[in-house]
Write an enzyme that holds these catalytic residues in place. Structure first.
Site, PDB file in Angstrom:
ATOM      1  N   THR A   8      -2.012  -8.126  10.949  1.00 46.22           N
ATOM      2  CA  THR A   8      -0.734  -8.045  11.373  1.00 46.22           C
ATOM      3  C   THR A   8      -0.414  -6.529  11.460  1.00 46.22           C
ATOM      4  OG1 THR A   8       0.135  -8.033   9.200  1.00 46.22           O
ATOM      5  CG2 THR A   8       0.097 -10.217  10.334  1.00 46.22           C
TER       6      THR A   8
ATOM      7  N   HIS B 180       0.819  -1.441   0.101  1.00 44.88           N
ATOM      8  CA  HIS B 180       0.141   0.033  -0.041  1.00 44.88           C
ATOM      9  C   HIS B 180       0.995   1.408   0.063  1.00 44.88           C
ATOM     10  CE1 HIS B 180      -3.829  -2.384   1.767  1.00 44.88           C
ATOM     11  NE2 HIS B 180      -3.593  -2.453   0.327  1.00 44.88           N
TER      12      HIS B 180
ATOM     13  N   GLU C 172      -6.004  -7.772   3.835  1.00 42.23           N
ATOM     14  CA  GLU C 172      -5.231  -9.178   4.614  1.00 42.23           C
ATOM     15  C   GLU C 172      -6.411  -9.611   5.284  1.00 42.23           C
ATOM     16  OE1 GLU C 172      -2.703  -9.724   8.635  1.00 42.23           O
ATOM     17  OE2 GLU C 172      -2.235  -7.822   7.398  1.00 42.23           O
TER      18      GLU C 172
ATOM     19  N   CYS D 118       2.824  -7.914  13.509  1.00 44.18           N
ATOM     20  CA  CYS D 118       4.167  -8.306  13.136  1.00 44.18           C
ATOM     21  C   CYS D 118       5.116  -7.362  13.607  1.00 44.18           C
ATOM     22  CB  CYS D 118       4.249  -7.976  11.467  1.00 44.18           C
ATOM     23  SG  CYS D 118       4.809  -6.356  10.982  1.00 44.18           S
TER      24      CYS D 118
ATOM     25  N   SER E 184      -2.990   2.402   3.568  1.00 45.81           N
ATOM     26  CA  SER E 184      -1.804   1.612   4.422  1.00 45.81           C
ATOM     27  C   SER E 184      -2.112   1.763   5.960  1.00 45.81           C
ATOM     28  CB  SER E 184      -0.415   2.237   4.467  1.00 45.81           C
ATOM     29  OG  SER E 184       0.607   1.927   5.297  1.00 45.81           O
TER      30      SER E 184
ATOM     31  N   HIS F  47      -0.414  -8.905   1.289  1.00 41.78           N
ATOM     32  CA  HIS F  47      -1.397  -8.939   2.130  1.00 41.78           C
ATOM     33  C   HIS F  47      -2.154 -10.332   2.256  1.00 41.78           C
ATOM     34  CE1 HIS F  47      -1.327  -4.726   0.747  1.00 41.78           C
ATOM     35  NE2 HIS F  47      -0.984  -4.422   2.011  1.00 41.78           N
TER      36      HIS F  47
END
Length: 339
Positions: free
Chosen positions: A174, A51, A136, A204, A232, A84
């Protein structure tokens, strides 16, 4: 006119470390570049590979074609899936469309997919913490649609219903804010005391580290500039984290040209960071813009060391153009089709 007898504060920039590209993004972007080198244009990419406007525009100039749906890719071509991740139905669509595929899903997202499959096989209800409509979330939900329900923040908890309160687990997107996720988990645990947590935190490492650096600078910086795109998720979260950490204002910009002079009024310390899909050149342009306006002193705010790397998708070790041509030939009974 400024009173020179007063001792004006030193204008400075606090630069977050780590910032910018994470290992999953780096891997995905390199995968597109390598595919273009290895197989030649066009390489089709389903959704934005990451993104970020600049990255997408740069790859388009090199011969990547971004599409929203797999069906838009002409048969006999190569399609890459973004960092993603995608649902299993997307792999089926590619097979029906006679497409060779490269899967650039971030390994940390793949980990969440595998957890979803495992818990679904054990017949758990899975509460997926994330933002509705995010790629995602769509990909993870697609792994076990009958077992997964989305929880989009603490306010969603009231409407959650499960079959067996002793057999539920939470997973998460994440790229969320760590604090926001744990607030939602806390609300879920109040309602469902037997809620199981995943084997490891799904947020993450890169998302956590970038947020940690912003928390450290937020208390000192009156203004925080986050370089990143509006779509994003992790970049948007950095703006929120900066404000919660004490920064008077925080803004998200794709490019230095979007910064407004008025933001600097009464500001002595500017924090600068970037989302996990942002190349460093865009941060350098922001630093140059600030330097031209007297913010030349740059201090690093280091929250963590990052050394993790991921190997490139295994598909880049095969001749995918030949595979795609064979897929078409098998169906038509003709010779290999051109790409």
């Amino acid at each position: 006119m400024e009173d020179m007898t007063a001792s004006p504060g030193r204008r400075r920039v606090l630069l977050a470390a780590p910032r910018g590209y994470c290992a999953g993004v780096d891997r995905a972007v390199i995968a597109v570049e390598k595919a273009l080198e290895q197989y030649g244009a066009p390489i089709y990419v389903r959704h934005e590979i990451v993104h970020n406007k600049y990255v997408v525009q740069t790859l388009e100039k090199k011969g990547a074609i971004f599409v929203e749906q797999t069906e838009e890719v002409p048969e006999g071509n190569i399609v890459m899936f973004s960092a993603h991740g995608v649902a299993p139905t997307v792999h089926d669509e590619a097979a029906r469309g006679k497409l060779a595929t490269i899967d650039a899903t971030c390994p940390l997202v793949t980990k969440v997919h595998k957890e979803a499959i495992r818990y679904a096989n054990e017949d758990f209800d899975i509460l997926l913490i994330g933002h509705e409509g995010h790629e995602e979330v769509i990909g993870t939900s697609g792994e076990a649609p009958d077992h997964i329900q989305l929880v989009d923040g603490p306010e969603d908890v009231a409407k959650v219903e499960v079959r067996d309160p002793s057999k539920i687990v939470w997973l998460s997107q994440t790229t969320l804010s760590v604090d926001e996720t744990m607030e939602t988990v806390g609300a879920l645990k109040e309602k469902f005391p037997l809620l199981v947590s995943p084997p490891s935190d799904d947020i993450c490492y890169a998302t956590q580290n970038r947020q940690l650096a912003v928390k450290q600078m937020g208390a000192e910086a009156e203004l925080v500039i986050v370089v990143g795109s509006r779509n994003s998720s992790n970049s948007v979260r950095l703006v929120e984290v900066a404000k919660l950490a004490g920064s008077r204002e925080a803004y998200l910009v794709d490019f230095a040209s979007e910064i407004e002079e008025a933001w600097l009024e009464g500001v002595e310390t500017v924090g600068v960071t970037s989302g996990a899909s942002v190349p460093e050149i865009l941060v350098e342009e922001v630093l140059e813009w600030l330097s031209q306006r007297g913010f030349e002193d740059v201090e690093l705010v280091k929250a963590a060391e990052e050394s993790i790397t991921f190997s490139l998708p295994k598909e880049l070790r095969r001749d995918l153009r030949a595979e795609a041509a064979t897929l078409v030939a098998e169906r038509t009974g003709q010779g290999p089709a051109g790409a």
